[in-house]
Design a protein around this motif. Structure first.
Motif, PDB file in Angstrom:
ATOM      1  N   GLN A  93       0.633  -1.550  -0.329  1.00 14.20           N
ATOM      2  CA  GLN A  93      -0.059   0.296   0.117  1.00 14.20           C
ATOM      3  C   GLN A  93       0.834   1.819  -0.255  1.00 14.20           C
ATOM      4  O   GLN A  93       0.480   1.991  -0.362  1.00 14.20           O
ATOM      5  CB  GLN A  93      -1.004   0.122   1.024  1.00 14.20           C
ATOM      6  N   ARG A  94       2.113   1.350   0.847  1.00 15.46           N
ATOM      7  CA  ARG A  94       3.331   2.038   0.883  1.00 15.46           C
ATOM      8  C   ARG A  94       3.701   2.651  -0.402  1.00 15.46           C
ATOM      9  O   ARG A  94       3.520   3.978  -0.732  1.00 15.46           O
ATOM     10  CB  ARG A  94       3.641   1.858   2.035  1.00 15.46           C
ATOM     11  N   ALA A  97       0.922   4.220  -2.799  1.00 13.38           N
ATOM     12  CA  ALA A  97       0.660   5.301  -3.040  1.00 13.38           C
ATOM     13  C   ALA A  97       1.676   6.194  -3.218  1.00 13.38           C
ATOM     14  O   ALA A  97       1.907   7.771  -3.579  1.00 13.38           O
ATOM     15  CB  ALA A  97       0.284   5.626  -1.094  1.00 13.38           C
ATOM     16  N   GLN A 101       1.333   8.910  -5.887  1.00  8.30           N
ATOM     17  CA  GLN A 101       1.970  10.981  -6.006  1.00  8.30           C
ATOM     18  C   GLN A 101       3.323  11.221  -6.479  1.00  8.30           C
ATOM     19  O   GLN A 101       2.597  12.478  -7.160  1.00  8.30           O
ATOM     20  CB  GLN A 101       2.596  10.561  -4.470  1.00  8.30           C
ATOM     21  N   THR A 170      -4.793  -2.300  -2.878  1.00 10.86           N
ATOM     22  CA  THR A 170      -4.126  -1.206  -2.479  1.00 10.86           C
ATOM     23  C   THR A 170      -3.404  -0.371  -2.878  1.00 10.86           C
ATOM     24  O   THR A 170      -2.570   0.432  -2.103  1.00 10.86           O
ATOM     25  CB  THR A 170      -2.636  -2.474  -2.374  1.00 10.86           C
ATOM     26  N   PRO A 172      -4.210   3.763  -2.733  1.00  9.88           N
ATOM     27  CA  PRO A 172      -4.254   4.464  -1.605  1.00  9.88           C
ATOM     28  C   PRO A 172      -5.596   4.492  -1.469  1.00  9.88           C
ATOM     29  O   PRO A 172      -6.757   5.056  -2.536  1.00  9.88           O
ATOM     30  CB  PRO A 172      -3.915   6.013  -1.779  1.00  9.88           C
ATOM     31  N   GLY A 173      -6.588   4.225  -0.623  1.00 11.19           N
ATOM     32  CA  GLY A 173      -7.989   4.543   0.190  1.00 11.19           C
ATOM     33  C   GLY A 173      -8.805   3.140  -0.064  1.00 11.19           C
ATOM     34  O   GLY A 173      -9.714   3.482   0.525  1.00 11.19           O
ATOM     35  N   GLN A 176      -9.064   0.586   2.564  1.00 11.17           N
ATOM     36  CA  GLN A 176      -9.592   1.130   3.653  1.00 11.17           C
ATOM     37  C   GLN A 176     -11.006   1.306   3.421  1.00 11.17           C
ATOM     38  O   GLN A 176     -11.834   1.795   4.439  1.00 11.17           O
ATOM     39  CB  GLN A 176      -8.516   2.280   4.206  1.00 11.17           C
TER      40      GLN A 176
END
Length: 186
Positions: A93-94, A97, A101, A170, A172-173, A176
């Motif tokens: 996930q990181r 992201a 970005q 995975t 971003p968001g 979650q």
């Protein structure tokens, strides 16, 4: 001579090192689950990806079974189908992201950029000295596949005796928001 932009060079280096790490993490154990080739006996599981959900929250699998996942994205956003343990999902996930970005990935697909290629021209040649080539970002994770909006992709996986595997988006968001499910070993 025109060269790759620093952003493209960093992205290429990141993908090269990240995929090596994923391959090592996914395949160091002899009984580790792994991406596989389909055979006539491969079971097929259909999964619809929507904004923001999987059509299934749990999938039963047997140790040693090979499963073909047919993933149809009916949503407006790109999604990922990633198989792994929760700790690897968080790490991935990181990384995803960071790709969002820096612009390598967009909410709806892989970024495209234009790279100027030099042409071999001779003396007195009137053709332009270079030409544009569109390059699409790559996603070479052996545990995952990206599924752009309106597309269908297949992903074949062999399940070993390993437990605690999940499937997740995975980006971003997305995890979650509930884009995660479990594999249940039977």
């Amino acid at each position: 001579m025109n060269s790759l932009s620093p952003t493209m060079l960093i992205a290429a280096l990141f993908f090269g090192t990240a995929t090596q790490g994923f391959a090592v993490a996914a395949g160091t154990e002899s009984n580790a689950p792994r991406q596989a080739q389909a055979s006539p006996s491969t079971r097929t599981v259909f999964i619809k990806l929507d904004d923001i959900s999987f059509s299934q929250k749990s999938i039963d699998v047997r140790p040693g079974e090979t499963v073909r996942f047919v993933l149809k994205n009916e949503g407006a956003l790109m999604h990922e189908f990633n198989i792994g343990r929760v700790s690897l999902q968080h790490e991935h996930q990181r990384e995803m992201a960071a790709l969002m970005q820096d612009g390598t990935l967009t909410p709806t697909g892989k970024a495209k950029s234009i790279v100027w290629r030099e042409r071999n021209t001779g003396p007195g040649d009137s053709t332009p000295p270079s030409y544009p080539e569109v390059i699409e970002a790559t996603h070479d994770d052996p545990n995952a596949v990206l599924v752009e909006p309106g597309t269908t992709k297949e992903f074949v996986w062999t399940f070993a005796d390993a437990t605690n595997l999940t499937f997740a988006c995975t980006l971003p968001g997305h995890t979650q928001a509930g884009m995660i499910g479990d594999f249940v070993m039977r």
